[in-house]
Design a protein around this motif. Sequence first.
Motif, PDB file in Angstrom:
ATOM      1  N   LYS A   2      10.524  -4.612 -17.916  1.00 18.19           N
ATOM      2  CA  LYS A   2       9.411  -5.127 -18.845  1.00 18.19           C
ATOM      3  C   LYS A   2       9.824  -4.969 -20.139  1.00 18.19           C
ATOM      4  O   LYS A   2       9.700  -5.882 -21.175  1.00 18.19           O
ATOM      5  N   ASP A   3      10.441  -3.817 -20.555  1.00 16.24           N
ATOM      6  CA  ASP A   3      10.899  -3.514 -21.920  1.00 16.24           C
ATOM      7  C   ASP A   3      12.397  -4.200 -21.960  1.00 16.24           C
ATOM      8  O   ASP A   3      13.300  -3.665 -21.374  1.00 16.24           O
ATOM      9  N   LYS A   4      12.507  -5.035 -22.848  1.00 16.40           N
ATOM     10  CA  LYS A   4      13.711  -5.850 -22.795  1.00 16.40           C
ATOM     11  C   LYS A   4      15.037  -5.096 -23.834  1.00 16.40           C
ATOM     12  O   LYS A   4      15.840  -5.695 -24.145  1.00 16.40           O
ATOM     13  N   ARG A   5      14.381  -3.863 -24.288  1.00 15.88           N
ATOM     14  CA  ARG A   5      15.499  -3.216 -25.339  1.00 15.88           C
ATOM     15  C   ARG A   5      16.782  -2.979 -24.414  1.00 15.88           C
ATOM     16  O   ARG A   5      16.681  -2.881 -23.071  1.00 15.88           O
ATOM     17  N   ASN A   6      17.791  -2.660 -24.978  1.00 17.33           N
ATOM     18  CA  ASN A   6      19.049  -2.322 -24.297  1.00 17.33           C
ATOM     19  C   ASN A   6      18.686  -0.949 -23.428  1.00 17.33           C
ATOM     20  O   ASN A   6      18.158  -0.064 -23.805  1.00 17.33           O
ATOM     21  N   LEU A   7      19.230  -1.104 -22.195  1.00 13.95           N
ATOM     22  CA  LEU A   7      18.907  -0.019 -21.370  1.00 13.95           C
ATOM     23  C   LEU A   7      19.757   1.167 -21.643  1.00 13.95           C
ATOM     24  O   LEU A   7      19.078   2.295 -21.149  1.00 13.95           O
ATOM     25  N   HIS A   8      20.666   1.189 -22.089  1.00 16.35           N
ATOM     26  CA  HIS A   8      21.601   2.179 -22.639  1.00 16.35           C
ATOM     27  C   HIS A   8      20.729   3.103 -23.571  1.00 16.35           C
ATOM     28  O   HIS A   8      20.657   4.342 -23.505  1.00 16.35           O
ATOM     29  N   GLN A   9      20.233   2.439 -24.506  1.00 14.82           N
ATOM     30  CA  GLN A   9      19.389   2.865 -25.650  1.00 14.82           C
ATOM     31  C   GLN A   9      18.093   3.544 -24.950  1.00 14.82           C
ATOM     32  O   GLN A   9      17.890   4.687 -25.381  1.00 14.82           O
ATOM     33  N   LYS A  10      17.464   3.207 -24.051  1.00 10.99           N
ATOM     34  CA  LYS A  10      16.526   3.529 -23.451  1.00 10.99           C
ATOM     35  C   LYS A  10      16.823   5.037 -22.370  1.00 10.99           C
ATOM     36  O   LYS A  10      16.205   5.946 -22.569  1.00 10.99           O
TER      37      LYS A  10
END
Length: 141
Positions: A2-10
């Motif tokens: 759902k959150d399209k931010r970078n998964l690494h950053q998350k």
Amino acid sequence: MKDKRNLHQKVQELCDCFATTDPLMEMAKVPHEADAEEAALKWVALAVLHGVTAGAEKIRISRRSDGTVDVRAKYREAPLRSPGSEIGSKIIEALKHVIGVEGDEGKSPLALGIRDSSLELKVKYEKDGAEEHVTLKFPES
């Protein structure tokens, strides 16, 4: 996700958020989370924190052909609590995405900052028939 931010950053943000908690206690709560995709990233962050604090050599997440997921940490070859099939599958998919694997195998370093330190894990994905494995290898201390 759902959150399209970078998964690494998350994952990085979640490591920072949970750095002062008991990772095993928090991991036990993950299977009950409503959002499986968010729970998968949280589990990855908690596994990294557990690996660091417990002196793990590596943590391996395996998905069997029947969909079951198990997790093993190598230090004294002790099993970790499984996050369950749905979240376990999301963990494997998220880690494949983070390291950019599209085929049946691949590996890549994963650099994470935790508080005022940094850590470089080696992440390896393998598919053997219907089974998949993702291994988080921790640096030697």
